[in-house]
Design a protein around this motif. Structure first.
Motif, PDB file in Angstrom:
ATOM      1  N   THR A 127      13.512  -8.458   1.219  1.00 55.09           N
ATOM      2  CA  THR A 127      14.955  -8.210   1.143  1.00 55.09           C
ATOM      3  C   THR A 127      15.272  -6.734   0.917  1.00 55.09           C
ATOM      4  OG1 THR A 127      15.002  -8.707  -1.234  1.00 55.09           O
ATOM      5  CG2 THR A 127      15.387 -10.536   0.281  1.00 55.09           C
ATOM      6  N   ARG A 128      14.256  -5.937   0.652  1.00 57.64           N
ATOM      7  CA  ARG A 128      14.456  -4.495   0.519  1.00 57.64           C
ATOM      8  C   ARG A 128      13.345  -3.771   1.272  1.00 57.64           C
ATOM      9  NH1 ARG A 128      17.647  -1.524  -2.239  1.00 57.64           N
ATOM     10  NH2 ARG A 128      18.232  -3.166  -3.721  1.00 57.64           N
ATOM     11  N   ARG A 129      13.756  -2.874   2.148  1.00 55.32           N
ATOM     12  CA  ARG A 129      12.797  -2.099   2.935  1.00 55.32           C
ATOM     13  C   ARG A 129      12.360  -0.867   2.146  1.00 55.32           C
ATOM     14  NH1 ARG A 129      11.891  -1.980   8.397  1.00 55.32           N
ATOM     15  NH2 ARG A 129      13.746  -3.275   8.738  1.00 55.32           N
ATOM     16  N   PRO A 130      11.066  -0.642   2.023  1.00 57.17           N
ATOM     17  CA  PRO A 130      10.618   0.547   1.293  1.00 57.17           C
ATOM     18  C   PRO A 130      10.922   1.824   2.065  1.00 57.17           C
ATOM     19  CG  PRO A 130       8.753  -0.591   2.269  1.00 57.17           C
ATOM     20  CD  PRO A 130       9.948  -1.464   2.495  1.00 57.17           C
ATOM     21  N   SER A 131      11.078   2.923   1.335  1.00 57.30           N
ATOM     22  CA  SER A 131      11.297   4.223   1.963  1.00 57.30           C
ATOM     23  C   SER A 131      10.026   4.718   2.642  1.00 57.30           C
ATOM     24  CB  SER A 131      11.747   5.235   0.898  1.00 57.30           C
ATOM     25  OG  SER A 131      12.845   4.728   0.156  1.00 57.30           O
ATOM     26  N   ALA A 132       8.881   4.308   2.107  1.00 53.94           N
ATOM     27  CA  ALA A 132       7.587   4.681   2.675  1.00 53.94           C
ATOM     28  C   ALA A 132       6.553   3.667   2.214  1.00 53.94           C
ATOM     29  CB  ALA A 132       7.188   6.090   2.235  1.00 53.94           C
ATOM     30  N   GLU A 172       0.844  -1.188   0.000  1.00 52.13           N
ATOM     31  CA  GLU A 172       0.000   0.000   0.000  1.00 52.13           C
ATOM     32  C   GLU A 172       0.883   1.243   0.000  1.00 52.13           C
ATOM     33  OE1 GLU A 172      -2.684  -0.098   3.269  1.00 52.13           O
ATOM     34  OE2 GLU A 172      -3.661  -1.960   2.648  1.00 52.13           O
ATOM     35  N   GLY A 173       0.814   1.994  -1.082  1.00 52.63           N
ATOM     36  CA  GLY A 173       1.564   3.240  -1.171  1.00 52.63           C
ATOM     37  C   GLY A 173       3.062   3.065  -1.010  1.00 52.63           C
ATOM     38  N   VAL A 174       3.595   1.967  -1.517  1.00 54.89           N
ATOM     39  CA  VAL A 174       5.024   1.683  -1.339  1.00 54.89           C
ATOM     40  C   VAL A 174       5.873   2.577  -2.231  1.00 54.89           C
ATOM     41  CG1 VAL A 174       6.816  -0.043  -1.819  1.00 54.89           C
ATOM     42  CG2 VAL A 174       4.814  -0.664  -0.471  1.00 54.89           C
ATOM     43  N   HIS A 175       6.864   3.196  -1.602  1.00 52.52           N
ATOM     44  CA  HIS A 175       7.789   4.083  -2.303  1.00 52.52           C
ATOM     45  C   HIS A 175       9.205   3.629  -1.978  1.00 52.52           C
ATOM     46  CE1 HIS A 175       8.666   8.014  -4.245  1.00 52.52           C
ATOM     47  NE2 HIS A 175       9.790   7.922  -3.550  1.00 52.52           N
ATOM     48  N   VAL A 176      10.046   3.525  -3.006  1.00 54.51           N
ATOM     49  CA  VAL A 176      11.448   3.154  -2.816  1.00 54.51           C
ATOM     50  C   VAL A 176      12.325   4.175  -3.521  1.00 54.51           C
ATOM     51  CG1 VAL A 176      13.253   1.445  -3.277  1.00 54.51           C
ATOM     52  CG2 VAL A 176      10.958   0.682  -2.613  1.00 54.51           C
ATOM     53  N   GLU A 177      13.258   4.737  -2.749  1.00 58.53           N
ATOM     54  CA  GLU A 177      14.226   5.688  -3.295  1.00 58.53           C
ATOM     55  C   GLU A 177      15.624   5.080  -3.171  1.00 58.53           C
ATOM     56  OE1 GLU A 177      16.134   9.981  -2.069  1.00 58.53           O
ATOM     57  OE2 GLU A 177      13.956   9.711  -1.825  1.00 58.53           O
ATOM     58  N   LEU A 178      16.365   5.061  -4.262  1.00 56.30           N
ATOM     59  CA  LEU A 178      17.718   4.525  -4.271  1.00 56.30           C
ATOM     60  C   LEU A 178      18.653   5.535  -4.910  1.00 56.30           C
ATOM     61  CD1 LEU A 178      17.039   0.834  -5.434  1.00 56.30           C
ATOM     62  CD2 LEU A 178      17.522   1.622  -3.124  1.00 56.30           C
ATOM     63  N   GLY A 179      19.667   5.943  -4.164  1.00 56.64           N
ATOM     64  CA  GLY A 179      20.629   6.888  -4.705  1.00 56.64           C
ATOM     65  C   GLY A 179      20.009   8.195  -5.154  1.00 56.64           C
ATOM     66  N   GLY A 180      18.991   8.644  -4.436  1.00 53.72           N
ATOM     67  CA  GLY A 180      18.326   9.884  -4.785  1.00 53.72           C
ATOM     68  C   GLY A 180      17.347   9.779  -5.937  1.00 53.72           C
ATOM     69  N   ARG A 181      17.110   8.549  -6.395  1.00 55.41           N
ATOM     70  CA  ARG A 181      16.182   8.353  -7.527  1.00 55.41           C
ATOM     71  C   ARG A 181      14.970   7.556  -7.067  1.00 55.41           C
ATOM     72  NH1 ARG A 181      15.471   4.480 -11.729  1.00 55.41           N
ATOM     73  NH2 ARG A 181      17.103   3.157 -10.816  1.00 55.41           N
ATOM     74  N   ASP A 182      13.795   7.965  -7.489  1.00 58.10           N
ATOM     75  CA  ASP A 182      12.563   7.243  -7.160  1.00 58.10           C
ATOM     76  C   ASP A 182      12.460   6.011  -8.045  1.00 58.10           C
ATOM     77  OD1 ASP A 182      11.834   9.161  -5.284  1.00 58.10           O
ATOM     78  OD2 ASP A 182      10.760  10.365  -6.755  1.00 58.10           O
ATOM     79  N   VAL A 183      12.567   4.821  -7.420  1.00 59.51           N
ATOM     80  CA  VAL A 183      12.506   3.569  -8.171  1.00 59.51           C
ATOM     81  C   VAL A 183      11.087   3.016  -8.185  1.00 59.51           C
ATOM     82  CG1 VAL A 183      13.424   1.216  -8.335  1.00 59.51           C
ATOM     83  CG2 VAL A 183      14.902   3.079  -7.586  1.00 59.51           C
ATOM     84  N   LEU A 184      10.389   3.123  -7.055  1.00 59.34           N
ATOM     85  CA  LEU A 184       8.966   2.793  -6.978  1.00 59.34           C
ATOM     86  C   LEU A 184       8.236   3.993  -6.400  1.00 59.34           C
ATOM     87  CD1 LEU A 184       8.909  -0.880  -5.586  1.00 59.34           C
ATOM     88  CD2 LEU A 184       8.580  -0.132  -7.948  1.00 59.34           C
TER      89      LEU A 184
END
Length: 220
Positions: A59-64, A14-26
């Motif tokens: 294996t990867r924690r979402p940013s939000a 629900e509303g998952v957001h992933v940021e990697l290296g300053g870039r929005d991946v999800l």
């Protein structure tokens, strides 16, 4: 209404957001995964498909956002083998690693676990190769062994990252057959793929572009 809509869910984002290296991946992704169904994650390279799979695998924690998963076991099969070329392991050794997950720590292999390994090897056409060093296998055979490892786990949620990419015809067909069989047995299968044959088999197709869900269609 398709029967797939009545199947119980095993996980959801629900509303998952992933940021990697300053870039929005999800970007604020909502996804529901159902039992007894093959869910395909499709889209162009760089769309965030593998990252989505990693979030589902834990294996990867979402940013939000929120990740909800039932009390269920999972097995994550990567696209490439993370096994050193010179590591002295056989095909059976690789597949047996999957069975350890069903046993728990410090427990010896029992008859049920050994049978799970045997069944997984047979389902992927690897029984005759089980004593061969893993490093000697072709790319297609290696991918089949990795999937067999995932099957031996006996998990409720099976997560596959490009399982048929760049494989020979026989390996690709064996893997597609195994995927269909797992979903038929009640496993929730989530598969990242560009393979049109796998997409045609899917009960649900979720399409990503630039980290966003742009399509979610029930096909089964």
């Amino acid at each position: 209404m398709s029967l797939v809509t009545t199947r119980p869910q095993i996980a959801r984002l629900e509303g998952v957001h992933v940021e990697l290296g300053g870039r929005d991946v999800l970007c604020h992704v909502d996804v529901v995964v159902q039992r007894s169904a093959l869910t395909v994650i499709a889209g162009p390279n760089g769309a965030g498909k593998s990252t989505l799979l990693e979030v589902l695998a834990g294996t990867r924690r979402p940013s939000a956002g929120l990740v909800v998963r039932d009390d269920a076991s999972s097995s994550f099969v990567p696209q490439r083998a993370a096994v050193a070329e010179r590591l002295p392991v056989t095909v059976r050794d690789v597949v047996t690693v999957g069975a350890w997950g069903r046993l728990g720590p410090w427990r010896r292999m029992d008859a049920i676990a050994r049978r799970a390994v045997d069944d997984a090897l047979e389902s992927l056409g690897l029984t005759a190769l089980q004593r061969r060093p893993f490093s000697e296998l072709s790319g297609g055979q290696r991918q089949r062994a990795l999937l067999a490892q995932g099957l031996a786990r006996g998990a409720d949620l099976l997560l596959l990252d490009e399982p048929t990419t760049a494989l020979d015809a026989d390996s690709g067909e064996r893997i597609r057959t195994a995927i269909a069989a797992e979903a038929g047995r009640g496993t929730a299968v989530v598969c990242v793929t560009h393979d049109l044959e796998v997409i045609a088999m899917a009960d649900r197709v979720i399409r990503l572009e630039a980290g966003r869900v742009v399509g979610d269609s029930i096909t089964g």
